[in-house]
Design an enzyme around this catalytic site. Structure first.
Site, PDB file in Angstrom:
ATOM      1  N   SER A   1      38.799 -43.186   8.733  1.00 34.22           N
ATOM      2  CA  SER A   1      38.700 -42.878   9.158  1.00 34.22           C
ATOM      3  C   SER A   1      40.112 -42.755   7.471  1.00 34.22           C
ATOM      4  CB  SER A   1      40.741 -43.917   9.703  1.00 34.22           C
ATOM      5  OG  SER A   1      40.915 -44.338   9.877  1.00 34.22           O
TER       6      SER A   1
ATOM      7  N   TYR B   1      51.150 -55.830   8.166  1.00 36.33           N
ATOM      8  CA  TYR B   1      50.523 -55.528   9.145  1.00 36.33           C
ATOM      9  C   TYR B   1      49.707 -56.131  10.035  1.00 36.33           C
ATOM     10  CZ  TYR B   1      46.895 -52.344  11.093  1.00 36.33           C
ATOM     11  OH  TYR B   1      46.399 -51.458  12.029  1.00 36.33           O
TER      12      TYR B   1
HETATM   13  N1  LIG Z   1      40.881 -47.183  11.262  1.00 32.77           N
HETATM   14  C1  LIG Z   1      40.907 -48.165  11.549  1.00 32.77           C
HETATM   15  O1  LIG Z   1      39.869 -48.578  10.728  1.00 32.77           O
HETATM   16  C2  LIG Z   1      42.090 -48.649  12.623  1.00 32.77           C
HETATM   17  C3  LIG Z   1      41.799 -50.272  12.745  1.00 32.77           C
HETATM   18  C4  LIG Z   1      42.657 -50.706  13.833  1.00 32.77           C
HETATM   19  C5  LIG Z   1      43.126 -50.026  14.147  1.00 32.77           C
HETATM   20  N2  LIG Z   1      43.611 -49.079  13.635  1.00 32.77           N
HETATM   21  C6  LIG Z   1      45.051 -48.439  14.702  1.00 32.77           C
HETATM   22  O2  LIG Z   1      44.369 -47.525  14.933  1.00 32.77           O
HETATM   23  C7  LIG Z   1      45.825 -46.388  14.565  1.00 32.77           C
HETATM   24  C8  LIG Z   1      45.381 -45.259  14.240  1.00 32.77           C
HETATM   25  O3  LIG Z   1      44.634 -45.155  13.176  1.00 32.77           O
HETATM   26  P1  LIG Z   1      43.521 -43.631  11.877  1.00 32.77           P
HETATM   27  O4  LIG Z   1      42.571 -44.605  11.316  1.00 32.77           O
HETATM   28  O5  LIG Z   1      43.542 -42.996  13.185  1.00 32.77           O
HETATM   29  O6  LIG Z   1      45.266 -43.906  10.931  1.00 32.77           O
HETATM   30  P2  LIG Z   1      45.343 -42.837   9.792  1.00 32.77           P
HETATM   31  O7  LIG Z   1      43.791 -41.920  10.191  1.00 32.77           O
HETATM   32  O8  LIG Z   1      45.958 -42.507   9.144  1.00 32.77           O
HETATM   33  O9  LIG Z   1      46.245 -41.876  10.466  1.00 32.77           O
HETATM   34  C9  LIG Z   1      47.683 -41.914  11.239  1.00 32.77           C
HETATM   35  C10 LIG Z   1      47.769 -40.806  12.090  1.00 32.77           C
HETATM   36  O10 LIG Z   1      49.596 -41.021  12.482  1.00 32.77           O
HETATM   37  C11 LIG Z   1      50.153 -40.294  11.866  1.00 32.77           C
HETATM   38  N3  LIG Z   1      52.318 -40.649  11.355  1.00 32.77           N
HETATM   39  C12 LIG Z   1      51.615 -41.588   9.665  1.00 32.77           C
HETATM   40  N4  LIG Z   1      52.251 -42.289   9.639  1.00 32.77           N
HETATM   41  C13 LIG Z   1      53.522 -41.511  10.400  1.00 32.77           C
HETATM   42  C14 LIG Z   1      55.014 -41.303  10.270  1.00 32.77           C
HETATM   43  N5  LIG Z   1      55.401 -42.131   9.491  1.00 32.77           N
HETATM   44  N6  LIG Z   1      55.697 -40.811  11.226  1.00 32.77           N
HETATM   45  C15 LIG Z   1      54.780 -39.972  12.523  1.00 32.77           C
HETATM   46  N7  LIG Z   1      53.214 -40.270  12.654  1.00 32.77           N
HETATM   47  C16 LIG Z   1      52.803 -40.569  10.985  1.00 32.77           C
HETATM   48  C17 LIG Z   1      49.643 -39.540  11.269  1.00 32.77           C
HETATM   49  O11 LIG Z   1      50.300 -37.872  10.851  1.00 32.77           O
HETATM   50  P3  LIG Z   1      50.249 -36.923   9.532  1.00 32.77           P
HETATM   51  O12 LIG Z   1      48.978 -37.010   8.634  1.00 32.77           O
HETATM   52  O13 LIG Z   1      51.527 -36.185   9.743  1.00 32.77           O
HETATM   53  O14 LIG Z   1      51.207 -38.211   8.316  1.00 32.77           O
HETATM   54  C18 LIG Z   1      48.669 -39.668  11.598  1.00 32.77           C
HETATM   55  O15 LIG Z   1      48.532 -38.213  12.242  1.00 32.77           O
HETATM   56  C19 LIG Z   1      47.033 -47.336  13.647  1.00 32.77           C
HETATM   57  O16 LIG Z   1      47.634 -48.087  15.148  1.00 32.77           O
HETATM   58  C20 LIG Z   1      45.983 -47.864  13.095  1.00 32.77           C
HETATM   59  O17 LIG Z   1      46.802 -49.288  12.899  1.00 32.77           O
HETATM   60  C21 LIG Z   1      42.529 -48.141  12.689  1.00 32.77           C
END
Ligand SMILES: NC(=O)c1ccc[n+]([C@@H]2O[C@H](COP(=O)([O-])OP(=O)(O)OC[C@H]3O[C@@H](n4cnc5c(N)ncnc54)[C@H](OP(=O)(O)O)[C@@H]3O)[C@@H](O)[C@H]2O)c1
Length: 350
Positions: A262, A227
């Site tokens: 999240s 990652y």
């Molecule tokens: N949360 C954190 O602490 C954090 C910190 C730094 C960076 N980020 C970055 O922020 C971004 C969003 O993170 P998040 O925390 O919001 O994630 P999340 O809550 O897990 O949401 C992920 C989203 O992506 C979709 N998704 C997952 N796998 C997929 C796939 N194979 N094909 C199409 N859609 C897919 C999911 O849709 P489904 O529900 O339909 O699967 C969901 O809408 C990511 O790039 C992550 O690396 C997050």
């Protein structure tokens, strides 16, 4: 006085003068050295202070560019990973700012209910959805996306979709499909979607491309190695793209985030350092074009105040490559892994 005594006296006088001269010379060069070091130290301190002031102004005072400046009414925003977490917030808030939205992620039912929510809150907003699994990397999905994109004025692209390890894991024990999916979703997916959108933006000479980075990409993160590497890839790719597209009037920005509540972070309770997606996205959209706490990377922002201060501390004070930080990061993830394994054991015995 004998000739020998006279000669000795001359020699002694000469040596005395030479010693005086050397002492004077030494004290002059020592003064110059101290002055030089003081000057270098002073300039360094001043630049550090100015950088910190710039960070504070960027985080707390100066607003970002308005979203409207990237596209007129009727233009669209494409958001990947739109159905949950940060992606869902990007969709809701960008729609509220007056853009139509093209929502892409895996689960169709979630996309349908989000599109309904957006339309009920903003009746004049148009929505389109595409359910595709980025992990599958199917050409047919990208062709479908291309046919949608080619017929729309995409003013904003949010490369949000991302996957991390289910729990921190040593690289050699990382399941093969987890390793492959992380690279395919985070890197290949982001590149393929961006490649579909950029020709239209170049033609229209405007646009905004936001890509979700992470502190995992800022700092080499043990036990999340794949990652971490995927987000470091996005950091450099996005910064390079920023240079390429700026002459066409397109703004590219990588958004660095630490933890946010999240499904991915598995943190539910927000705190000062772990904001909700709603709070984090609101700040990110209000600070477009600002660097926040990330003064060293161009076309990059660490917009949320506590994350920004952390990014500044890591890059400007401690240094990304410091041994202390390396060990701290390793111990932290070893601890998280132990707790996650204990939780898994407990859930198995229930
Ligand atoms: N949360 C954190 O602490 C954090 C910190 C730094 C960076 N980020 C970055 O922020 C971004 C969003 O993170 P998040 O925390 O919001 O994630 P999340 O809550 O897990 O949401 C992920 C989203 O992506 C979709 N998704 C997952 N796998 C997929 C796939 N194979 N094909 C199409 N859609 C897919 C999911 O849709 P489904 O529900 O339909 O699967 C969901 O809408 C990511 O790039 C992550 O690396 C997050």
């Amino acid at each position: 006085m004998t000739f020998q005594q006279e000669t000795m006296e001359h020699v002694n006088n000469y040596l005395d003068k030479l010693t005086d001269f050397r002492a004077a010379d030494m004290s002059q060069s020592q003064t110059a050295l101290v002055f030089g070091l003081g000057l270098v130290g002073g300039v360094w301190l001043l630049t550090q202070l100015l950088t910190f002031v710039r960070v504070l102004l960027s985080l707390f005072v100066i607003p970002g560019r308005s979203l409207r400046s990237f596209g007129p009414k009727g233009s669209w925003a494409l958001i990947t990973g739109a159905s949950d977490g940060l992606g869902k917030e990007f969709a809701l808030q960008i729609a509220r700012a007056g853009f139509n939205v093209l929502l892409v992620s895996r689960t169709e039912s979630k996309l349908v209910s989000l599109a309904d929510e957006i339309k009920s809150k903003n009746p004049s907003t148009q929505t389109k959805i595409l359910a595709m699994d980025f992990a599958a990397n199917k050409d047919s999905d990208y062709e479908q996306l291309k046919s949608l994109v080619d017929n729309l004025d995409i003013a904003i692209l949010v490369n949000n979709v991302g996957k991390s390890h289910s729990i921190p894991v040593p690289f050699s024990e990382t399941p093969d499909d987890e390793m492959k999916d992380i690279i395919t979703i985070n890197c290949t997916g982001t590149l393929r979607v961006t490649k579909l959108v950029t020709p239209g933006m170049i033609q229209r000479k405007r646009g905004l491309i936001l890509t979700m980075g992470s502190f995992g990409g800022l700092l080499p993160t043990p036990l999340l190695a794949t990652y971490s590497g995927s987000k470091a890839f996005l950091q450099y790719w996005s910064s390079a793209l920023g240079s390429e597209l700026e002459p066409y009037g397109i703004t590219v920005q990588l958004l660095q985030a630490h933890l946010i509540t999240s499904a991915m972070s598995k943190i539910r309770r927000p705190s000062l350092t772990v904001p909700t997606p709603k709070a984090w996205v609101k700040t990110a959209l209000n600070k477009i074009g600002r660097r926040g706490g990330s003064p060293h990377f161009y076309y990059t922002s660490s917009p949320y105040f506590s994350h920004g201060l952390m990014a500044w501390f890591i890059t400007c004070v401690v240094g990304v490559w410091s041994n202390w930080l390396k060990n701290y990061n390793l111990n932290m993830h070893v601890g998280i892994r132990k707790r996650a394994l204990r939780k898994l054991e407990r859930s198995k015995t229930k």
